[in-house]
Structures are given as structure tokens and as C-alpha cells.
Design a protein around this motif. Structure first.
Motif, PDB file in Angstrom:
ATOM      1  N   PRO A  47       8.330 -36.887  10.309  1.00  9.09           N
ATOM      2  CA  PRO A  47       7.409 -37.910   9.790  1.00  9.09           C
ATOM      3  C   PRO A  47       6.267 -37.288   8.998  1.00  9.09           C
ATOM      4  O   PRO A  47       5.918 -36.116   9.180  1.00  9.09           O
ATOM      5  N   ASP A  48       5.677 -38.069   8.102  1.00 11.81           N
ATOM      6  CA  ASP A  48       4.496 -37.620   7.375  1.00 11.81           C
ATOM      7  C   ASP A  48       3.389 -37.292   8.378  1.00 11.81           C
ATOM      8  O   ASP A  48       3.237 -37.968   9.401  1.00 11.81           O
ATOM      9  N   ARG A  49       2.605 -36.242   8.072  1.00 12.05           N
ATOM     10  CA  ARG A  49       1.532 -35.811   8.971  1.00 12.05           C
ATOM     11  C   ARG A  49       0.211 -35.682   8.201  1.00 12.05           C
ATOM     12  O   ARG A  49       0.204 -35.372   7.000  1.00 12.05           O
ATOM     13  N   PRO A  50      -0.928 -35.824   8.892  1.00  9.34           N
ATOM     14  CA  PRO A  50      -2.212 -35.538   8.256  1.00  9.34           C
ATOM     15  C   PRO A  50      -2.305 -34.049   7.918  1.00  9.34           C
ATOM     16  O   PRO A  50      -1.872 -33.201   8.701  1.00  9.34           O
ATOM     17  N   ALA A  51      -2.861 -33.742   6.752  1.00  9.31           N
ATOM     18  CA  ALA A  51      -2.955 -32.336   6.321  1.00  9.31           C
ATOM     19  C   ALA A  51      -4.238 -32.122   5.530  1.00  9.31           C
ATOM     20  O   ALA A  51      -4.806 -33.057   4.959  1.00  9.31           O
ATOM     21  N   GLY A  52      -4.681 -30.854   5.496  1.00  7.79           N
ATOM     22  CA  GLY A  52      -5.859 -30.491   4.726  1.00  7.79           C
ATOM     23  C   GLY A  52      -7.146 -30.904   5.407  1.00  7.79           C
ATOM     24  O   GLY A  52      -7.156 -31.536   6.462  1.00  7.79           O
ATOM     25  N   ARG A  53      -8.259 -30.545   4.782  1.00  5.30           N
ATOM     26  CA  ARG A  53      -9.568 -30.845   5.366  1.00  5.30           C
ATOM     27  C   ARG A  53      -9.813 -32.338   5.466  1.00  5.30           C
ATOM     28  O   ARG A  53     -10.493 -32.807   6.367  1.00  5.30           O
ATOM     29  N   GLY A  54      -9.242 -33.101   4.532  1.00  2.00           N
ATOM     30  CA  GLY A  54      -9.428 -34.538   4.560  1.00  2.00           C
ATOM     31  C   GLY A  54      -8.473 -35.257   5.468  1.00  2.00           C
ATOM     32  O   GLY A  54      -8.572 -36.482   5.629  1.00  2.00           O
ATOM     33  N   ARG A  55      -7.538 -34.496   6.093  1.00  2.00           N
ATOM     34  CA  ARG A  55      -6.540 -35.062   6.999  1.00  2.00           C
ATOM     35  C   ARG A  55      -5.803 -36.226   6.342  1.00  2.00           C
ATOM     36  O   ARG A  55      -5.599 -37.297   6.911  1.00  2.00           O
TER      37      ARG A  55
END
Length: 307
Positions: A33-41
């Protein structure tokens, strides 16, 4: 061969691209599944999904591989084979859905380095070579019979990122070999020598903390293995820094473990055996930089040391 591809990271996406460009028919893609990523989540699609969408392929992102709904969705494709690259362990009921079952592309010469981090563990152990194995999936981790293998040389400065890149071409070649065997009914199906098996457990963040009492060559190997994640890190002058590229020169200043010395534009750190030369470094929250640039921004005081 009608194929459903299963994978998630960039490494897997290369194999999907290879299969799409081949004479095989890729019916659909299964990924995480798609996941939150990076500083901005920000909710982010995995690389394999992006590649699949670029080719207009159906994408499945099941939350539960054991669910009857997932099995039913797979059966609709009537696939000959599942090709798995860096995905998940498939349940027994899923392994039997495709006509030829499932094959996995694994980043080691099985039975060595079974597990989630075969590339990192091989580099950390200082090996001069590793490889890629294509094998039939069964219910145990990285346990099934081998169809094809290719050897890959590990260079002195290879990192996990660079070694994964080197594995793509021979890995695709091994995958083609395995698919041809299945197509022609001449599978090698070489049973692994399970007595020779070794593990490659998932990397933990705390493994990146550098113990400068270890020999320089061991530290160098671990830094390469943990590049890009979690990185080889320690505190210098009160702030966290990551050693992104190092070397193990034959000659250097005599230093106690963790002690830092500068010689012109060269940056040395003492270890339990030998000296480590730092070539690229990254202060926490900053971008990696050549060590000469880093040195201009710090006070070259005596007694500076990692802690």
C-alpha cells in the motif's frame, strides 16, 4: 508466459520493466500500500506501482495476503507464474494459484544470506563476491529449489545502493533463464544445501552507530553496507554526523579509537586496528559533502574525537 509481478522498491521496479519489455505478458502488479514518506509525510506510491501505472497495468495493493478476496482477485488473471522481487512471504494458498507457482529473485547466492537484508549483510561481512538467485518459492523463507544463479563481484567501495544496481542485469538474465526452463519443461530445481544456510536479518537503525574500537576494515565495510540507510553515524563536536564514504589507507597517523586528525585536506579517525580515512561526510540535517568542504566549516582543534 503470462505473469503477475509482485514487488515494491526501486530494485524490483527494474525487473518489472525488464519483463514488460520481454516476450512475456505481464497481466498485473501486486505491491505494498501507499505509505507516508519524506518530512511532510506525504502519501507516496511505491516505485513498482509507479512503473506499473506508466505501463497501464492493473495494480493490487492488498492489506492482508491471507484474505480470500486477494486470492480471488489473483485467480481472475489465470496467470502462469508469479514473479516476486522484494515483496513479502506468500501464503501457501497463494503459491498454488498460478500454473507454475511463484519464483523469487533474491540478492545472494542461496542458501547463504536468507532473509530481508542479504546485500547489506554480505557487504558488512567483507565478502568479495555475492550474487543473485532465482528460486521456487515455498512456505519457508528463501528455502525453495534453485532455478538459476549469477555471481556479482563486490568492489572495495561498493555500497548497498551501488551493489543493488550491479545486481539488476545479472538478475534479469537469471530470471530469463528460469522462465525459459519453466516454458521448456526442463527445470533444474536444485535443492538448496540447507546445512550451509546463513541468515540476513533486517537492518536495525541502531546498527549504524559506529564503534570505533572495531578494526578500520570492519567499520569501512559496515559504513558501505548501511549506505544509504541507516548510515554509519556518530557524534563529533557535539553534533551527529554520518560517514558516507571512507577508506582504509595503509599509512596514516597513529590515533586512539575515535580520535580525529587532519592532514592537509585529509581527515582521519582512529580505530581499534588501523586508521579510517573519511572521504565524504554528512552533518545531521544537511546534504552529504566532500570532506574538504566539511573541514572548512569546523574548528580543527586538538583533541577532537567521536563519541
Amino acid at each position: 508466459m503470462k505473469i503477475v509481478f509482485m514487488g515494491t522498491p526501486d530494485f524490483a521496479a527494474h525487473f518489472l520493466e525488464h519483463l514488460v519489455a520481454s516476450d512475456n505478458e505481464v497481466l498485473a502488479v501486486v505491491t505494498q500500500p501507499d505509505r507516508p514518506a519524506g518530512r511532510g509525510r506525504v502519501l507516496t506510491a511505491p516505485p513498482v506501482k509507479v512503473a506499473a501505472q506508466n505501463h497501464g497495468l492493473p495494480v493490487l495493493q492488498p492489506l492482508d495476503l491471507h484474505s480470500p478476496e486477494f486470492e480471488a482477485d489473483l485467480r481472475k488473471f489465470n496467470a502462469d507464474l508469479f514473479v516476486v522481487v522484494a515483496y513479502s512471504i506468500l501464503p501457501k494458498n497463494i503459491l498454488g494459484v498460478a500454473r507454475f507457482g511463484a519464483v523469487n529473485v533474491h540478492g545472494s547466492l542461496l542458501p547463504k544470506y536468507r532473509g530481508a537484508a542479504p546485500v547489506q549483510r554480505a557487504i558488512a561481512d567483507g565478502l568479495a563476491e555475492t550474487g543473485v538467485t532465482v528460486f521456487r518459492l515455498d512456505e519457508k523463507m528463501d528455502h525453495g529449489p534453485i532455478l538459476a544463479q549469477r555471481t556479482v563481484v563486490i568492489d572495495h567501495q561498493d555500497t548497498t545502493a551501488s551493489l543493488l544496481e550491479k545486481m539488476v542485469a545479472p538478475g534479469c538474465e537469471a530470471l530469463d533463464d528460469a522462465i525459459a526452463q519453466l516454458n521448456n519443461g526442463c527445470e533444474k530445481d536444485l535443492t538448496q544445501d540447507h546445512a550451509q544456510a546463513s541468515g540476513a536479518p533486517k537492518i536495525k537503525k541502531e546498527e549504524g552507530l559506529i564503534d570505533f574500537s572495531l578494526p578500520a576494515k570492519v567499520i569501512h565495510n559496515r559504513i558501505r553496507a548501511f549506505n544509504p540507510w541507516p548510515g554509519g553515524y556518530g557524534k563529533l563536536g557535539g553534533r551527529m554526523v554520518y560517514l558516507r564514504k571512507t577508506d582504509t589507507p595503509e599509512n596514516g597517523p597513529k590515533l586512539v579509537p575515535g580520535e580525529v586528525a587532519f592532514d592537509g585536506k585529509r581527515f582521519f579517525v582512529g580505530t581499534g586496528d588501523g586508521v579510517l580515512e573519511v572521504l565524504e561526510i554528512q552533518a545531521e540535517g544537511k546534504k552529504p559533502m566532500p570532506v574538504a568542504d566539511f573541514m572548512r566549516g569546523i574548528q580543527k582543534r586538538e583533541g577532537l574525537a567521536f563519541c
